[in-house]
Motif scaffolding. Sequence first.
Motif, PDB file in Angstrom:
ATOM      1  N   PHE A   7      23.389  25.343 -23.394  1.00  0.00           N
ATOM      2  CA  PHE A   7      23.356  25.547 -21.940  1.00  0.00           C
ATOM      3  C   PHE A   7      24.190  24.483 -21.242  1.00  0.00           C
ATOM      4  O   PHE A   7      23.862  23.292 -21.298  1.00  0.00           O
ATOM      5  N   PHE A  12      28.017  28.785 -18.301  1.00  0.00           N
ATOM      6  CA  PHE A  12      27.408  29.813 -17.438  1.00  0.00           C
ATOM      7  C   PHE A  12      28.437  30.419 -16.485  1.00  0.00           C
ATOM      8  O   PHE A  12      28.432  31.623 -16.229  1.00  0.00           O
ATOM      9  N   ASP A  26      18.622  28.835 -25.260  1.00  0.00           N
ATOM     10  CA  ASP A  26      19.094  27.435 -25.219  1.00  0.00           C
ATOM     11  C   ASP A  26      19.089  26.873 -26.650  1.00  0.00           C
ATOM     12  O   ASP A  26      18.022  26.706 -27.269  1.00  0.00           O
ATOM     13  N   SER A  32      18.359  20.658 -25.726  1.00  0.00           N
ATOM     14  CA  SER A  32      17.913  22.067 -25.738  1.00  0.00           C
ATOM     15  C   SER A  32      16.398  22.157 -25.938  1.00  0.00           C
ATOM     16  O   SER A  32      15.820  21.365 -26.685  1.00  0.00           O
ATOM     17  N   LEU A  38      17.994  32.403 -20.714  1.00  0.00           N
ATOM     18  CA  LEU A  38      18.634  32.783 -19.448  1.00  0.00           C
ATOM     19  C   LEU A  38      18.899  34.279 -19.492  1.00  0.00           C
ATOM     20  O   LEU A  38      19.625  34.763 -20.368  1.00  0.00           O
ATOM     21  N   ILE A  71      20.293  23.374 -14.787  1.00  0.00           N
ATOM     22  CA  ILE A  71      19.878  23.454 -16.190  1.00  0.00           C
ATOM     23  C   ILE A  71      18.917  22.325 -16.526  1.00  0.00           C
ATOM     24  O   ILE A  71      17.909  22.517 -17.217  1.00  0.00           O
TER      25      ILE A  71
END
Length: 443
Positions: A7, A12, A26, A32, A38, A71
Amino acid sequence: MSIETSFTKRAFEQLEIGQKRFRIADFGHRDSINGLILDVFPSGKKVFRFRRKHLGKDVTVTIGEFPHLTIENARKQAKHIAVDLAEGVNPNEAKRLAKQEAERKEALSMSVQQLFESFEAEFMVKIKTGERRLNSLKDIQSTWKNHIQPRIAHLPVESITTVEAENLLKLIITKNSAAVRNKCLTLLKSMFNEQAINPFGRIKKLAAVKRERILNQHEVRALLESLEFEAPLYRDVVMLLLLTGQRKSCVFSMEWREIDHQRGVWIIPTSKIKSKKPHAVPLTKEVMAILERRSHEAAHGVKYVFPAERSHSGHITENAGKGSFWYRITERAGLRSPEKSATAKEDNVTIHDLRRTIASWSVMRGGNIQTTSKLLGHSDISITASTYAHLDVENVRAELGITTAQLLGTYVPESKVDKLVKEIEQLLPEERQELLGRIEAPF
């Protein structure tokens, strides 16, 4: 579809949006969080969620939307959720309980105005199912608007204690009758009935003093003379109120389809009266003459016998206030006191007094309670008896007096002269003068 990736904000922003939703887990970053995912939607919307087994079932907890939630913060919240699940707490269940508590608090902070609107909406549903009548709702709305709303509508429901409830009713009765106070109490009891505590629940009704105002012969004559100055619409409706003895709501809303011209009967439907059966009202020749004339003069397709274009209901209405036709008629007839005291107001003739007048006259002239009860459309004869029985008693007393005298041998039949003298004694002064003038006039 589900894929694993590290992530990052750049990752993204570079995601290719497909035509179907897909999921990213993740993975591969030092920070993580196992279970953080997501969801990416075709619209471009990206939502963080956390998934993990809890008590043998998959639990998915929504965290927030990217990029409003970073995040880093999504990972922090995921850790807290993981701890909660490990301790046996389901965040979704906690949210549900929190929402219920918020709704409960919101209900407690509801205003009395909102409570009435909710009660009103439920009452409308009952009208559609036939449980309640539209006229009852109108009566409730009038009671609310005139006596309750100005005083407590703005207050929170939970602020109305038993003491506050009693004080409100005391305030109402200082300016109104016991009957009005009782109507307010009945409405408020019903409104608060679904609350945890009903502050009006244990308050009792007051014994209302029944109004016994009826018009005597002189007052009836004055009323009829006053009607001569009115338009046919108002003259006719007052005449029907007087001659049929029916409630003003029924007379005002009388429809042509309710009239059986051939039999001379008016059938009042159950939707307009407090009865489970239609009420048949016999119509005299005087009433039928009025209806026949109005029928010939009525425009084609008119629904009501007493129509009013400016009225929302489509028929004549009456608020009895200054400037109304009833105020005008009674003031001209001398049936309204110029004073504003409570005692003076009791002497003012109301529309309902016309109903009481014809019923009282009927009993006093020898009619029985059963006949009067049928005329008035009372569902229970005890209602009629409680109001008019004392009038019927005098007739019974007179008959009993004659019977007693006959049994004891003291009865002397009344001569025609004695009967005539009694009738003359009952005449008003001006009527006696008129009779004397006729006797002295040359033949």
